[in-house]
Design an enzyme around this catalytic site. Sequence first.
Site, mmCIF file in Angstrom:
data_model
loop_
_atom_site.group_PDB
_atom_site.id
_atom_site.type_symbol
_atom_site.label_atom_id
_atom_site.label_comp_id
_atom_site.label_asym_id
_atom_site.label_seq_id
_atom_site.Cartn_x
_atom_site.Cartn_y
_atom_site.Cartn_z
ATOM 1 N N TYR A 124 0.770 -2.051 -12.105
ATOM 2 C CA TYR A 124 -0.623 -2.124 -12.580
ATOM 3 C C TYR A 124 -0.754 -1.543 -13.991
ATOM 4 C CZ TYR A 124 -0.925 -2.998 -7.626
ATOM 5 O OH TYR A 124 -0.715 -3.511 -6.379
ATOM 6 N N CYS B 36 -12.432 2.187 -29.440
ATOM 7 C CA CYS B 36 -13.733 2.774 -29.748
ATOM 8 C C CYS B 36 -14.567 2.996 -28.491
ATOM 9 C CB CYS B 36 -14.465 1.870 -30.723
ATOM 10 S SG CYS B 36 -13.489 1.670 -32.195
ATOM 11 N N GLU B 37 -14.088 3.828 -27.614
ATOM 12 C CA GLU B 37 -14.816 4.208 -26.398
ATOM 13 C C GLU B 37 -14.368 5.601 -26.015
ATOM 14 O OE1 GLU B 37 -15.560 1.946 -23.052
ATOM 15 O OE2 GLU B 37 -15.147 0.006 -23.972
ATOM 16 N N ARG C 202 -5.387 2.405 -16.151
ATOM 17 C CA ARG C 202 -5.543 3.200 -14.931
ATOM 18 C C ARG C 202 -6.258 4.548 -15.136
ATOM 19 N NH1 ARG C 202 -2.257 4.819 -11.710
ATOM 20 N NH2 ARG C 202 -3.245 4.000 -9.831
ATOM 21 N N PRO D 58 4.881 -4.958 -0.610
ATOM 22 C CA PRO D 58 4.782 -3.793 -1.480
ATOM 23 C C PRO D 58 4.806 -4.193 -2.960
ATOM 24 C CG PRO D 58 7.013 -4.022 -0.674
ATOM 25 C CD PRO D 58 6.208 -5.131 -0.029
ATOM 26 N N GLY E 98 0.769 -1.241 0.000
ATOM 27 C CA GLY E 98 0.000 0.000 0.000
ATOM 28 C C GLY E 98 0.794 1.282 0.000
HETATM 29 N N1 LLP Z 1 -1.112 -7.090 -0.627
HETATM 30 C C1 LLP Z 1 -2.405 -7.278 -0.920
HETATM 31 C C2 LLP Z 1 -3.178 -8.250 -0.144
HETATM 32 C C3 LLP Z 1 -2.994 -6.514 -1.960
HETATM 33 O O1 LLP Z 1 -4.278 -6.693 -2.238
HETATM 34 C C4 LLP Z 1 -2.224 -5.581 -2.681
HETATM 35 C C5 LLP Z 1 -2.809 -4.784 -3.749
HETATM 36 C C6 LLP Z 1 -0.868 -5.438 -2.348
HETATM 37 C C7 LLP Z 1 -0.345 -6.219 -1.308
HETATM 38 C C8 LLP Z 1 0.061 -4.492 -3.057
HETATM 39 O O2 LLP Z 1 -0.347 -3.195 -2.910
HETATM 40 P P1 LLP Z 1 0.618 -2.009 -3.373
HETATM 41 O O3 LLP Z 1 1.850 -2.070 -2.516
HETATM 42 O O4 LLP Z 1 0.949 -2.221 -4.799
HETATM 43 O O5 LLP Z 1 -0.188 -0.803 -3.148
HETATM 44 N N2 LLP Z 1 -4.974 -1.793 -9.822
HETATM 45 C C9 LLP Z 1 -4.884 -0.764 -8.797
HETATM 46 C C10 LLP Z 1 -4.222 -1.266 -7.545
HETATM 47 C C11 LLP Z 1 -4.853 -2.493 -6.947
HETATM 48 C C12 LLP Z 1 -4.175 -2.972 -5.696
HETATM 49 C C13 LLP Z 1 -4.692 -4.307 -5.283
HETATM 50 N N3 LLP Z 1 -4.048 -4.879 -4.141
HETATM 51 C C14 LLP Z 1 -4.171 0.437 -9.372
HETATM 52 O O6 LLP Z 1 -3.830 0.419 -10.557
HETATM 53 O O7 LLP Z 1 -4.015 1.443 -8.691
#
Ligand code: LLP
Length: 413
Positions: free
Chosen positions: A369, A340-341, A310, A271, A236
């Site tokens: 992502y 086409c959107e 995104r 992360p 996160g």
């Molecule tokens: N751990 C779990 C259980 C998760 O669900 C996620 C992300 C992470 C770790 C890694 O999170 P990060 O460190 O990358 O923030 N597609 C979206 C983001 C979806 C995140 C889903 N879970 C975007 O493009 O912003």
Amino acid sequence: MHSFNYKKGVLHCENVSMEEIAKQHPTPFYLYSSKTIMDHFCKIKNAFKEIDPLICFSMKSNSNLSICRALVNAGSGLDIVSGGELYKALKTGCPPERIVYASVGKTEDEIRTAIRKGILFFNIESVPELIMIDTVAKKLKKKPNVALRINPDVKARTHDYITTGTKEKKFGIDTRVAEEIFDNANKYSNVVLNGIHLHIGSQITETAPFVRAIKKTLDFIEKNGIDIKWFNLGGGFGIVYNSERARSAKEFARALLPIIKDKPYKFIFEPGRFIVGNGGVLVTKVLYVKTGSGGKQFAIVDAGMNDLLRPSLYEAHHDILPIVKSKRESRKYDVVGPICESGDYLALDRKMPEIIPGEYLSVMSAGAYGYVMASNYNSRPRGAELLVKNGDVKTVRRRETYQDLIRGEKNIP
Ligand code: LLP
């Protein structure tokens, strides 16, 4: 901080001219900087070294084998969410004892394979899932570790779609239910219930929500005398996309270490974005520039929402830089793709130096992502993934062909 910088007016990835790369590879393509990715991994590792956490890179953010392998070779584990990610994780050579598995919907098949392979543990999201894992483990005569994913009901300022730690979301287990599970741990005698997992959301740029969630969970553990070995703090950590003030790994550590460093647990972080987000860009070529009937300027590029979802899905901001700097006057553009959107855009009302057909643009901070959420919508082959490493440009995934588009498909009369 990243390694995409202008040198003499030309954007470079590390020390390689992106203009040269773009001339040699069909656009659109993803381009990653190995140095940026490894630097970010080390930043987290070093900032938290006092507790020597296991960093499990979140594969969902970027599951390219070469990238994951480089991280694994540097000591990372992997956070996975599906049988497919498990398959890829093992291909990278990641030792199973460095793999953690989250997801609200693990299938029986996926669970069986993960137990057989001997992963470190499952992050459990519900009682029925726990029962399923316990049942499968019994049949296999194995005793996998499991961690309960707590939903701490803590809100973090981020997009609603990527908020996970509040009680109206599908993720995690309410503390009252978790308490019951721990009280009745003997009901689940085929698993070792020795961990707690937290993940409150993604692209969180403040430290306070993490502190709140961890404190709440520590209170819960201590109040109930719960005996655990692993405390998985999830992912996160946010990055800079636009004008947000993101926190450095050191700042996150400064806020979190005081509350966790004396606890007798082995800590894990998961992360994704923090490690790869600023380490990748999407390179695209301008096809046409047109003035819409309302007078708006549209720069039509060869990358669309199928390549980078995104902006369309989250109204996410990605900086867009010309690969060759110009002194042309700035104006406002909608930078749009060929799909086409009307929702197919990379930027809206973006002030940029006059854009001309044929020029290359770099869509920044697309390493997380990005490719993983790309699709073949409009029957568009996905572009290549290229990695700059020690001055070389390596193709770490080739561009798809038209044959790839019909792979597995039947053309029955
Ligand atoms: N751990 C779990 C259980 C998760 O669900 C996620 C992300 C992470 C770790 C890694 O999170 P990060 O460190 O990358 O923030 N597609 C979206 C983001 C979806 C995140 C889903 N879970 C975007 O493009 O912003």
